[in-house]
Scaffold this active site. Structure first.
Site, PDB file in Angstrom:
ATOM      1  N   ASP A 291       0.831  -1.208   0.000  1.00  0.00           N
ATOM      2  CA  ASP A 291       0.000   0.000   0.000  1.00  0.00           C
ATOM      3  C   ASP A 291       0.869   1.264   0.000  1.00  0.00           C
ATOM      4  OD1 ASP A 291      -2.467  -1.178  -0.123  1.00  0.00           O
ATOM      5  OD2 ASP A 291      -2.914  -0.959   2.018  1.00  0.00           O
TER       6      ASP A 291
ATOM      7  N   ARG B 210       8.498  24.279 -32.244  1.00  0.00           N
ATOM      8  CA  ARG B 210       8.361  23.702 -33.585  1.00  0.00           C
ATOM      9  C   ARG B 210       7.238  24.406 -34.348  1.00  0.00           C
ATOM     10  NH1 ARG B 210      10.108  21.444 -38.174  1.00  0.00           N
ATOM     11  NH2 ARG B 210       8.770  19.785 -38.971  1.00  0.00           N
TER      12      ARG B 210
ATOM     13  N   HIS C 179      -2.115  24.145 -33.627  1.00  0.00           N
ATOM     14  CA  HIS C 179      -2.935  23.170 -34.366  1.00  0.00           C
ATOM     15  C   HIS C 179      -3.844  22.443 -33.373  1.00  0.00           C
ATOM     16  CE1 HIS C 179      -0.543  24.090 -37.798  1.00  0.00           C
ATOM     17  NE2 HIS C 179       0.551  23.506 -37.348  1.00  0.00           N
ATOM     18  N   GLN C 180      -5.120  22.377 -33.690  1.00  0.00           N
ATOM     19  CA  GLN C 180      -6.086  21.892 -32.700  1.00  0.00           C
ATOM     20  C   GLN C 180      -5.835  20.454 -32.255  1.00  0.00           C
ATOM     21  OE1 GLN C 180      -9.917  22.705 -34.438  1.00  0.00           O
ATOM     22  NE2 GLN C 180      -9.962  24.788 -33.650  1.00  0.00           N
TER      23      GLN C 180
ATOM     24  N   GLN D 194       4.285  11.699 -29.944  1.00  0.00           N
ATOM     25  CA  GLN D 194       3.524  12.148 -31.118  1.00  0.00           C
ATOM     26  C   GLN D 194       3.715  13.654 -31.338  1.00  0.00           C
ATOM     27  OE1 GLN D 194       2.167   9.703 -32.693  1.00  0.00           O
ATOM     28  NE2 GLN D 194       1.212  10.817 -34.362  1.00  0.00           N
TER      29      GLN D 194
ATOM     30  N   GLU E 183       4.060  -3.512  -8.938  1.00  0.00           N
ATOM     31  CA  GLU E 183       3.169  -3.091  -7.826  1.00  0.00           C
ATOM     32  C   GLU E 183       1.702  -3.355  -8.166  1.00  0.00           C
ATOM     33  OE1 GLU E 183       4.064  -1.739  -4.799  1.00  0.00           O
ATOM     34  OE2 GLU E 183       6.216  -1.513  -5.126  1.00  0.00           O
ATOM     35  N   GLY E 184       1.474  -4.464  -8.836  1.00  0.00           N
ATOM     36  CA  GLY E 184       0.116  -4.827  -9.249  1.00  0.00           C
ATOM     37  C   GLY E 184      -0.129  -4.330 -10.659  1.00  0.00           C
ATOM     38  N   THR E 185      -0.419  -5.257 -11.581  1.00  0.00           N
ATOM     39  CA  THR E 185      -0.682  -4.846 -12.965  1.00  0.00           C
ATOM     40  C   THR E 185      -1.996  -4.059 -13.024  1.00  0.00           C
ATOM     41  OG1 THR E 185      -1.916  -6.853 -13.480  1.00  0.00           O
ATOM     42  CG2 THR E 185       0.469  -6.918 -13.880  1.00  0.00           C
TER      43      THR E 185
ATOM     44  N   GLN F 234      -4.471  -4.758 -14.742  1.00  0.00           N
ATOM     45  CA  GLN F 234      -5.592  -5.703 -14.701  1.00  0.00           C
ATOM     46  C   GLN F 234      -5.937  -6.039 -13.257  1.00  0.00           C
ATOM     47  OE1 GLN F 234      -2.889  -6.108 -16.858  1.00  0.00           O
ATOM     48  NE2 GLN F 234      -4.112  -5.333 -18.546  1.00  0.00           N
TER      49      GLN F 234
HETATM   50  C1  LIG Z   1      10.963  -3.037 -13.882  1.00  0.00           C
HETATM   51  C2  LIG Z   1      10.286  -4.009 -12.955  1.00  0.00           C
HETATM   52  C3  LIG Z   1      10.569  -3.960 -11.594  1.00  0.00           C
HETATM   53  C4  LIG Z   1       9.969  -4.852 -10.724  1.00  0.00           C
HETATM   54  N1  LIG Z   1      10.261  -4.760  -9.400  1.00  0.00           N
HETATM   55  C5  LIG Z   1       9.706  -5.645  -8.532  1.00  0.00           C
HETATM   56  C6  LIG Z   1      10.007  -5.586  -7.139  1.00  0.00           C
HETATM   57  O1  LIG Z   1      10.745  -4.706  -6.679  1.00  0.00           O
HETATM   58  N2  LIG Z   1       9.467  -6.513  -6.324  1.00  0.00           N
HETATM   59  C7  LIG Z   1       8.640  -7.499  -6.792  1.00  0.00           C
HETATM   60  O2  LIG Z   1       8.160  -8.323  -6.012  1.00  0.00           O
HETATM   61  N3  LIG Z   1       8.330  -7.555  -8.110  1.00  0.00           N
HETATM   62  C8  LIG Z   1       8.843  -6.657  -8.974  1.00  0.00           C
HETATM   63  N4  LIG Z   1       8.527  -6.732 -10.310  1.00  0.00           N
HETATM   64  C9  LIG Z   1       7.659  -7.831 -10.758  1.00  0.00           C
HETATM   65  C10 LIG Z   1       6.218  -7.387 -10.962  1.00  0.00           C
HETATM   66  O3  LIG Z   1       5.609  -7.089  -9.725  1.00  0.00           O
HETATM   67  C11 LIG Z   1       5.496  -8.517 -11.704  1.00  0.00           C
HETATM   68  O4  LIG Z   1       6.082  -8.625 -12.969  1.00  0.00           O
HETATM   69  C12 LIG Z   1       4.004  -8.233 -11.812  1.00  0.00           C
HETATM   70  O5  LIG Z   1       3.379  -8.419 -10.556  1.00  0.00           O
HETATM   71  C13 LIG Z   1       3.298  -9.131 -12.824  1.00  0.00           C
HETATM   72  O6  LIG Z   1       3.596 -10.463 -12.571  1.00  0.00           O
HETATM   73  P1  LIG Z   1       4.108 -11.378 -13.770  1.00  0.00           P
HETATM   74  O7  LIG Z   1       5.236 -10.689 -14.462  1.00  0.00           O
HETATM   75  O8  LIG Z   1       4.359 -12.730 -13.196  1.00  0.00           O
HETATM   76  O9  LIG Z   1       2.906 -11.412 -14.796  1.00  0.00           O
HETATM   77  P2  LIG Z   1       1.745 -12.484 -14.857  1.00  0.00           P
HETATM   78  O10 LIG Z   1       1.143 -12.677 -13.501  1.00  0.00           O
HETATM   79  O11 LIG Z   1       2.250 -13.683 -15.589  1.00  0.00           O
HETATM   80  O12 LIG Z   1       0.681 -11.728 -15.768  1.00  0.00           O
HETATM   81  C14 LIG Z   1       0.812 -11.640 -17.186  1.00  0.00           C
HETATM   82  C15 LIG Z   1      -0.376 -10.847 -17.727  1.00  0.00           C
HETATM   83  O13 LIG Z   1      -1.604 -11.495 -17.399  1.00  0.00           O
HETATM   84  C16 LIG Z   1      -2.428 -10.638 -16.638  1.00  0.00           C
HETATM   85  N5  LIG Z   1      -3.108 -11.410 -15.619  1.00  0.00           N
HETATM   86  C17 LIG Z   1      -2.558 -12.320 -14.771  1.00  0.00           C
HETATM   87  N6  LIG Z   1      -3.490 -12.818 -13.942  1.00  0.00           N
HETATM   88  C18 LIG Z   1      -4.656 -12.194 -14.274  1.00  0.00           C
HETATM   89  C19 LIG Z   1      -5.991 -12.273 -13.786  1.00  0.00           C
HETATM   90  N7  LIG Z   1      -6.316 -13.057 -12.765  1.00  0.00           N
HETATM   91  N8  LIG Z   1      -6.918 -11.499 -14.380  1.00  0.00           N
HETATM   92  C20 LIG Z   1      -6.611 -10.672 -15.381  1.00  0.00           C
HETATM   93  N9  LIG Z   1      -5.363 -10.553 -15.896  1.00  0.00           N
HETATM   94  C21 LIG Z   1      -4.403 -11.304 -15.336  1.00  0.00           C
HETATM   95  C22 LIG Z   1      -1.490  -9.617 -16.011  1.00  0.00           C
HETATM   96  O14 LIG Z   1      -2.173  -8.404 -15.684  1.00  0.00           O
HETATM   97  C23 LIG Z   1      -0.470  -9.446 -17.116  1.00  0.00           C
HETATM   98  O15 LIG Z   1      -0.970  -8.549 -18.084  1.00  0.00           O
HETATM   99  C24 LIG Z   1       9.083  -5.834 -11.214  1.00  0.00           C
HETATM  100  C25 LIG Z   1       8.768  -5.868 -12.573  1.00  0.00           C
HETATM  101  C26 LIG Z   1       9.362  -4.966 -13.434  1.00  0.00           C
HETATM  102  C27 LIG Z   1       9.009  -5.009 -14.895  1.00  0.00           C
END
Ligand SMILES: Cc1cc2nc3c(=O)[nH]c(=O)nc-3n(C[C@H](O)[C@H](O)[C@H](O)COP(=O)(O)OP(=O)(O)OC[C@H]3O[C@@H](n4cnc5c(N)ncnc54)[C@H](O)[C@@H]3O)c2cc1C
Length: 216
Positions: free
Chosen positions: A51, A79, A89-90, A147, A174-176, A178
């Protein structure tokens, strides 16, 4: 420490200033004195830490979006095409205006979460919303900034291509995005609620705790 292996990931698209590493645990024994929290609380402790991490990512994304806008405004003054600054340009102006609206909105979401944190409130929901919104907007701002810069934006002579590479990482870590959409929908639907925890967050110095449920 026996059983612990660390590594560094190479070949990242962006975030080159930060070391992204791996930790591998093989039969690793952690002394009890090093344990954070009580036995069985590890997941809750990790989630409470996230969090805070997500909050900094959200705030950073607002800053990155602002950098995209600042660079774009500067370039749109410099530019000229068809006899006038491209900011006249709009369709270019529209990209700038969209950047601004999301930056202002994202900043307010970050400030709201920060205000709640100061008052010792749980902010999983607000921080998730701020992180999702601000990081997605930063990616869009970086795309639009490129762009606005035309071919110059596609080269590393200008900072905006780096902004795009860096912005993309924050919609993954930090959580995707999705995951955050699922969190938001689950709160809305009542499938998810903050469970009681042993140590509620403390208010910041000089701030009072809000009455439960008063901020939503
Ligand atoms: C530059 C960088 C720094 C990072 N630093 C850290 C760090 O300091 N500490 C740490 O712990 N991790 C770190 N990470 C890892 C990051 O937290 C994970 O990559 C991320 O949580 C996604 O997990 P994954 O790569 O296994 O993807 P996956 O879990 O394999 O997901 C792949 C895709 O499927 C989607 N997906 C998966 N499950 C679901 C679902 N149930 N519903 C819908 N969509 C879903 C995801 O959103 C994603 O688009 C880092 C990653 C990067 C790129």
């Amino acid at each position: 420490m026996p059983g612990l292996e660390t590594g560094t990931l190479h070949g990242k698209l962006g975030i080159h200033a930060g070391n992204t590493g791996t930790l591998a645990f093989t039969d690793l024994r952690v002394p009890v004195a090093n344990r954070v929290g009580e036995e069985g609380e590890g997941f809750l402790v990790a989630m409470s830490a996230i969090d805070q991490g997500r909050y900094t990512v959200a705030a950073g994304a607002v800053g990155l979006a602002q950098a995209c806008l600042d660079a774009s405004v500067k370039y749109a003054h410099e530019r000229e095409t068809f006899g006038q600054e491209i900011g006249r340009h709009q369709l270019v102006a529209q990209m700038l205006a969209k950047m601004e609206s999301g930056i202002q909105a994202g900043r307010l979401l970050v400030w709201k979460a920060g205000w709640l944190k100061n008052h010792g409130a749980r902010t999983t929901r607000e921080t998730s919303l701020a992180k999702w919104f601000a990081t997605e907007h930063a990616v869009q701002c970086a795309l639009d900034a490129i762009q606005v810069h035309g071919a110059n934006g596609y080269s590393n002579e200008f900072p905006v291509e780096r902004y795009l590479r860096n912005s993309k990482a924050a919609v993954i870590y930090e959580g995707t995005s999705q995951l955050h959409q699922l969190i938001q929908a689950d709160y809305l639907m009542g499938y998810r609620a903050d469970r009681p925890i042993r140590c509620e967050p403390l208010p910041a110095e000089g701030f009072d705790r809000l009455p439960p449920g008063s901020h939503r």
